[in-house]
Design a protein around this motif. Structure first.
Motif, PDB file in Angstrom:
ATOM      1  N   HIS A   7      -8.232   5.334   7.319  1.00  0.00           N
ATOM      2  CA  HIS A   7      -8.059   4.238   8.276  1.00  0.00           C
ATOM      3  C   HIS A   7      -7.759   4.785   9.675  1.00  0.00           C
ATOM      4  O   HIS A   7      -8.255   4.255  10.672  1.00  0.00           O
ATOM      5  CB  HIS A   7      -6.952   3.278   7.805  1.00  0.00           C
ATOM      6  CG  HIS A   7      -7.450   2.268   6.797  1.00  0.00           C
ATOM      7  ND1 HIS A   7      -7.644   2.569   5.474  1.00  0.00           N
ATOM      8  CD2 HIS A   7      -7.835   0.970   6.946  1.00  0.00           C
ATOM      9  CE1 HIS A   7      -8.108   1.489   4.843  1.00  0.00           C
ATOM     10  NE2 HIS A   7      -8.230   0.512   5.718  1.00  0.00           N
ATOM     11  N   ILE A  29     -12.409   0.511  -2.957  1.00  0.00           N
ATOM     12  CA  ILE A  29     -13.295  -0.646  -3.028  1.00  0.00           C
ATOM     13  C   ILE A  29     -13.751  -0.798  -4.479  1.00  0.00           C
ATOM     14  O   ILE A  29     -14.092   0.180  -5.119  1.00  0.00           O
ATOM     15  CB  ILE A  29     -14.542  -0.448  -2.153  1.00  0.00           C
ATOM     16  CG1 ILE A  29     -14.129   0.014  -0.758  1.00  0.00           C
ATOM     17  CG2 ILE A  29     -15.367  -1.705  -2.088  1.00  0.00           C
ATOM     18  CD1 ILE A  29     -15.271   0.482   0.090  1.00  0.00           C
ATOM     19  N   SER A  31     -10.085  -5.417   1.483  1.00  0.00           N
ATOM     20  CA  SER A  31     -11.097  -5.295   2.535  1.00  0.00           C
ATOM     21  C   SER A  31     -10.396  -5.280   3.874  1.00  0.00           C
ATOM     22  O   SER A  31      -9.169  -5.350   3.949  1.00  0.00           O
ATOM     23  CB  SER A  31     -12.095  -6.448   2.450  1.00  0.00           C
ATOM     24  OG  SER A  31     -11.638  -7.557   3.179  1.00  0.00           O
ATOM     25  N   HIS A  37       0.257  -1.807  -6.870  1.00  0.00           N
ATOM     26  CA  HIS A  37      -0.668  -1.653  -5.739  1.00  0.00           C
ATOM     27  C   HIS A  37      -2.114  -1.746  -6.222  1.00  0.00           C
ATOM     28  O   HIS A  37      -2.640  -0.784  -6.778  1.00  0.00           O
ATOM     29  CB  HIS A  37      -0.432  -0.303  -5.033  1.00  0.00           C
ATOM     30  CG  HIS A  37      -1.372  -0.058  -3.896  1.00  0.00           C
ATOM     31  ND1 HIS A  37      -1.627   1.206  -3.417  1.00  0.00           N
ATOM     32  CD2 HIS A  37      -2.114  -0.913  -3.142  1.00  0.00           C
ATOM     33  CE1 HIS A  37      -2.498   1.116  -2.411  1.00  0.00           C
ATOM     34  NE2 HIS A  37      -2.806  -0.151  -2.230  1.00  0.00           N
ATOM     35  N   ARG A  51     -16.029   0.523   9.177  1.00  0.00           N
ATOM     36  CA  ARG A  51     -15.754  -0.884   8.820  1.00  0.00           C
ATOM     37  C   ARG A  51     -14.250  -1.153   8.780  1.00  0.00           C
ATOM     38  O   ARG A  51     -13.748  -2.142   9.294  1.00  0.00           O
ATOM     39  CB  ARG A  51     -16.373  -1.207   7.443  1.00  0.00           C
ATOM     40  CG  ARG A  51     -15.995  -2.590   6.922  1.00  0.00           C
ATOM     41  CD  ARG A  51     -16.537  -2.846   5.517  1.00  0.00           C
ATOM     42  NE  ARG A  51     -16.123  -1.876   4.541  1.00  0.00           N
ATOM     43  CZ  ARG A  51     -14.940  -1.873   3.925  1.00  0.00           C
ATOM     44  NH1 ARG A  51     -14.038  -2.805   4.191  1.00  0.00           N
ATOM     45  NH2 ARG A  51     -14.636  -0.947   3.045  1.00  0.00           N
ATOM     46  N   SER A  73       0.813  -1.219   0.000  1.00  0.00           N
ATOM     47  CA  SER A  73       0.000   0.000   0.000  1.00  0.00           C
ATOM     48  C   SER A  73       0.846   1.267   0.000  1.00  0.00           C
ATOM     49  O   SER A  73       0.297   2.355  -0.179  1.00  0.00           O
ATOM     50  CB  SER A  73      -0.905   0.013   1.231  1.00  0.00           C
ATOM     51  OG  SER A  73      -1.653  -1.165   1.281  1.00  0.00           O
TER      52      SER A  73
HETATM   53  O1  LIG Z   1     -11.369  -2.224   2.988  1.00  0.00           O
HETATM   54  C1  LIG Z   1     -11.266  -1.218   2.282  1.00  0.00           C
HETATM   55  O2  LIG Z   1     -12.214  -0.587   1.880  1.00  0.00           O
HETATM   56  C2  LIG Z   1      -9.925  -0.762   1.899  1.00  0.00           C
HETATM   57  O3  LIG Z   1      -9.635   0.403   1.952  1.00  0.00           O
HETATM   58  C3  LIG Z   1      -9.025  -1.821   1.405  1.00  0.00           C
HETATM   59  C4  LIG Z   1      -7.665  -1.375   1.071  1.00  0.00           C
HETATM   60  C5  LIG Z   1      -6.668  -1.482   2.015  1.00  0.00           C
HETATM   61  C6  LIG Z   1      -5.387  -1.138   1.685  1.00  0.00           C
HETATM   62  C7  LIG Z   1      -5.110  -0.672   0.424  1.00  0.00           C
HETATM   63  O4  LIG Z   1      -3.859  -0.335   0.113  1.00  0.00           O
HETATM   64  C8  LIG Z   1      -6.089  -0.558  -0.539  1.00  0.00           C
HETATM   65  C9  LIG Z   1      -7.371  -0.927  -0.209  1.00  0.00           C
END
Ligand SMILES: O=C(O)C(=O)Cc1ccc(O)cc1
Ligand SMILES: NC(=O)C1=CN([C@@H]2O[C@H](COP(=O)(O)OP(=O)(O)OC[C@H]3O[C@@H](n4cnc5c(N)ncnc54)[C@H](O)[C@@H]3O)[C@@H](O)[C@H]2O)C=CC1
Length: 365
Positions: A190, A291, A125, A120, A223, A98
């Protein structure tokens, strides 16, 4: 496909999904894999996804045309030096991490720029592990490709080919730009989700009333707070400069909101929601974010035994396949809503018409 032997170091959610996608499209590809948890490798071999289980990094890798590093980002960078002695001339080393600047800097330090093409996939999820991988997880999702200064067009194209083969949309980006963009659209969200959940945890009463009443909006935006701590520690540490910059901007924007709220400036708050609504609504359905796009709608229906099977039978009778189905327990007692996802727009439209005939209350997402 010309790349006939592919190794995966790490075969979890993302590595497993890429391997499954490759096997689906090119079953003759020989797939080797190594990861920490041996039992899951045995399962992957039983599933016909992995042909050769690797017990470590060694000679077997010299057979590979492609090596995918699919462990948490700091470990991916550590594996570069370990695999280097075993690379076959012409092989490509790629990763799915990531963050990109950290691994590109490791590639430069090790003199591996002519081997490496960064990658990447922008989908996934909060779940982890091979057991959650699917052959379509990365379908319709952008697959960012970050070449080095020495990557040739032919090497980029080989990764583009694999990305397309598994149904993703390849896009080539500079790795510095990648890290700034993802700090805003993925890494900060996040942090926000986790800090929000922890705020509720620390503010709740002894009976856990907030937890009990937490409804759709809260659950929707948190989530990703269930994501892997090990993975996200490494993402935040390897993109700390961009993340810190964007977090400072975010805190400043929150402070501004706080100030206007204390001044009881209703029109400012109205403008805040209006601006965000207009911008959010302008996001294309087709252009994917983290997503993959979902062809889905929501059914407002009684949350009672047998309700899902009745609906599934109605759709199955018309040969309509469901990609995913899940209950949104937003209203804790009584009624619930059901979110149904389909593989394409045509199937979704067909399902909509079919359920309308049975007088279901449908809500587009
Ligand atoms: O769960 C989700 O919606 C995410 O955001 C998933 C995700 C996690 C890490 C990344 O580098 C890219 C996508
Ligand atoms: N989870 C997501 O939604 C996304 C994750 N990524 C990136 O993909 C990479 C993998 O993430 P996931 O597949 O989600 O994680 P995961 O936890 O599902 O899989 C990680 C895999 O690596 C193995 N592993 C971990 N440490 C190891 C080590 N030191 N040596 C050997 N194997 C090791 C694990 O056994 C597992 O097979 C990360 O770099 C992450 O940044 C990229 C896009 C989306």
């Amino acid at each position: 496909m010309n790349d006939e032997v592919i190794a995966f170091i790490g075969l979890g959610l993302i590595g497993g999904s890429i391997a499954r996608g490759i096997k689906r499209e090119a079953p003759d590809t020989k797939i080797m894999a190594y990861m920490r948890t041996r039992s899951r490798l045995d399962k992957a071999r039983e599933d016909g996804i992995v042909d050769v289980i690797l017990n470590g990094i060694g000679e077997e890798l010299s057979e590979c045309d492609f090596i995918f590093l699919c462990t948490p980002v700091e470990y991916n960078a550590e594996y570069l030096g370990k695999i280097l002695p075993f690379l076959k001339p012409g092989a490509i080393v790629t990763d799915v991490g990531s963050t990109k600047t950290d691994i590109h800097e490791a590639v430069i330090r090790l003199g591996m720029e002519s081997w490496f093409v960064g990658g990447h996939p922008m989908a996934g999820s909060e779940k982890t592990g091979y057991e959650n991988s699917t052959d379509h997880l990365l379908e319709n999702a952008y697959y960012i490709i970050t070449p080095t200064a020495q990557t040739t067009k032919e090497q980029t194209n080989r990764l583009v080919h694999i990305a397309e083969m598994i149904g993703s949309i390849p896009i080539v980006l500079d790795y510095h730009e990648h890290d700034f963009v993802t700090a805003a659209i993925s890494h900060l969200p996040h942090i926000v989700a986790s800090s929000l959940v922890n705020l509720v945890k620390d503010s709740d009463n002894q009976q856990g009333l907030m937890k009990r009443l937490a409804a759709g909006g809260f659950k929707d935006i948190t989530r990703i707070a269930s994501s892997s701590p090990e993975m996200w520690e490494q993402i935040c540490m390897t993109n700390h400069k961009n993340l810190s910059l964007i977090l400072e901007r975010y805190i400043a924007s929150l402070n501004l909101i706080l100030g206007e709220l204390n001044k009881k400036n209703g029109s400012y708050i109205n403008q805040l929601f209006e601006t965000s609504r207009d911008y959010r609504d302008s996001f294309s359905e087709k252009a994917t974010g983290p997503i993959a796009p979902e062809y889905s709608f929501t059914v407002d229906m009684a949350d009672e035994v047998g309700a899902i099977s009745t609906l599934s039978v109605i759709l199955a009778a018309k040969g309509i396949s469901i990609r995913n189905i899940g209950i949104n327990h937003n209203r804790e007692h009584g009624e619930g809503t059901l979110r149904i996802a389909f593989y394409d727009k045509e199937t979704m439209d067909q399902a909509w018409k079919q359920l309308e005939r049975y007088h279901y209350e449908l809500i587009s997402n």
